[in-house]
Design a protein around this motif. Structure first.
Motif, PDB file in Angstrom:
ATOM      1  N   ASP A  34      -0.932 -16.419   2.231  1.00  0.00           N
ATOM      2  CA  ASP A  34      -0.958 -16.527   1.138  1.00  0.00           C
ATOM      3  C   ASP A  34      -1.171 -17.917   0.545  1.00  0.00           C
ATOM      4  O   ASP A  34      -1.569 -18.395  -0.435  1.00  0.00           O
ATOM      5  N   TYR A  50      -6.855 -12.112   2.623  1.00  0.00           N
ATOM      6  CA  TYR A  50      -6.743 -10.974   1.849  1.00  0.00           C
ATOM      7  C   TYR A  50      -7.684  -9.813   2.135  1.00  0.00           C
ATOM      8  O   TYR A  50      -7.250  -8.777   2.242  1.00  0.00           O
ATOM      9  N   LEU A  54      -6.552  -6.200   3.579  1.00  0.00           N
ATOM     10  CA  LEU A  54      -7.083  -4.696   3.248  1.00  0.00           C
ATOM     11  C   LEU A  54      -7.910  -4.030   4.130  1.00  0.00           C
ATOM     12  O   LEU A  54      -7.622  -2.602   4.034  1.00  0.00           O
ATOM     13  N   TYR A  84      -4.714   2.002  -4.156  1.00  0.00           N
ATOM     14  CA  TYR A  84      -4.158   0.569  -3.480  1.00  0.00           C
ATOM     15  C   TYR A  84      -3.191   0.324  -4.682  1.00  0.00           C
ATOM     16  O   TYR A  84      -3.439   0.518  -5.890  1.00  0.00           O
ATOM     17  N   GLU A  85      -2.052  -0.242  -4.359  1.00  0.00           N
ATOM     18  CA  GLU A  85      -0.716  -0.467  -5.119  1.00  0.00           C
ATOM     19  C   GLU A  85      -0.136  -1.673  -4.642  1.00  0.00           C
ATOM     20  O   GLU A  85      -0.040  -1.797  -3.688  1.00  0.00           O
ATOM     21  N   THR A  86       0.346  -2.444  -5.603  1.00  0.00           N
ATOM     22  CA  THR A  86       1.081  -3.471  -5.395  1.00  0.00           C
ATOM     23  C   THR A  86       2.721  -3.037  -5.475  1.00  0.00           C
ATOM     24  O   THR A  86       3.059  -2.235  -6.261  1.00  0.00           O
ATOM     25  N   GLY A  91       7.226 -10.512  -7.246  1.00  0.00           N
ATOM     26  CA  GLY A  91       5.719 -10.691  -6.891  1.00  0.00           C
ATOM     27  C   GLY A  91       5.424 -10.900  -5.539  1.00  0.00           C
ATOM     28  O   GLY A  91       4.435 -11.851  -5.145  1.00  0.00           O
ATOM     29  N   SER A  92       6.175 -10.131  -4.631  1.00  0.00           N
ATOM     30  CA  SER A  92       5.727 -10.350  -3.327  1.00  0.00           C
ATOM     31  C   SER A  92       4.492  -9.939  -2.864  1.00  0.00           C
ATOM     32  O   SER A  92       3.996  -9.082  -3.791  1.00  0.00           O
ATOM     33  N   ASN A  93       3.802 -10.230  -2.001  1.00  0.00           N
ATOM     34  CA  ASN A  93       2.431  -9.912  -1.711  1.00  0.00           C
ATOM     35  C   ASN A  93       2.199  -8.970  -0.830  1.00  0.00           C
ATOM     36  O   ASN A  93       2.077  -8.880   0.560  1.00  0.00           O
ATOM     37  N   MET A  94       2.779  -7.561  -1.365  1.00  0.00           N
ATOM     38  CA  MET A  94       2.721  -6.490  -0.489  1.00  0.00           C
ATOM     39  C   MET A  94       1.838  -5.503  -1.331  1.00  0.00           C
ATOM     40  O   MET A  94       1.988  -5.231  -2.322  1.00  0.00           O
ATOM     41  N   MET A  95       0.992  -4.557  -0.290  1.00  0.00           N
ATOM     42  CA  MET A  95      -0.059  -3.719  -0.679  1.00  0.00           C
ATOM     43  C   MET A  95       0.269  -2.444  -0.077  1.00  0.00           C
ATOM     44  O   MET A  95       0.392  -2.586   1.305  1.00  0.00           O
TER      45      MET A  95
END
Length: 106
Positions: A34, A50, A54, A84-86, A91-95
């Motif tokens: 991050d 990133y 993915l 794909y969804e956040t 605002g954590s960076n999880m997908m």
């Protein structure tokens, strides 16, 4: 096992439908990735960390989809879609990657 985005397989007859199958993966990005990506955000360009995250998560979701189709006795999955969804709070960076399709017997 054949996995395709089309609803049929050219030259192959679908003999039976086994059901809808899913493969889900929730992928998080660690602090270091991050932090590196934040520089890419400022300077422009592609974030390889990133992108690699993915790619790996998508492959895992598709593998899970295949395993679930095989458990139903299917020999193919048609109509595959990958979303794909956040996810997460603040605002954590999880997908979340979801692969879905129809398990069929050919």
């Amino acid at each position: 096992m054949i996995v395709t985005t089309t609803n049929s397989i050219e030259g192959v007859e679908i003999k039976g439908y086994k059901g809808i199958v899913f493969g889900e993966v929730v992928a998080g990005v660690d602090f270091i990735k991050d932090f590196k990506a934040s520089f890419t955000n400022i300077l422009g360009g592609r974030s390889k960390s990133y992108e690699n995250e993915l790619i790996q998560a998508r492959q895992e979701a598709l593998e899970e989809l295949e395993q679930r189709a095989a458990a139903l006795g299917a020999s193919a999955v048609v109509g595959v879609k990958v979303d794909y969804e956040t996810v997460g709070n603040g605002g954590s960076n999880m997908m979340m990657i979801i692969a879905s399709g129809t398990a069929v017997d050919i």
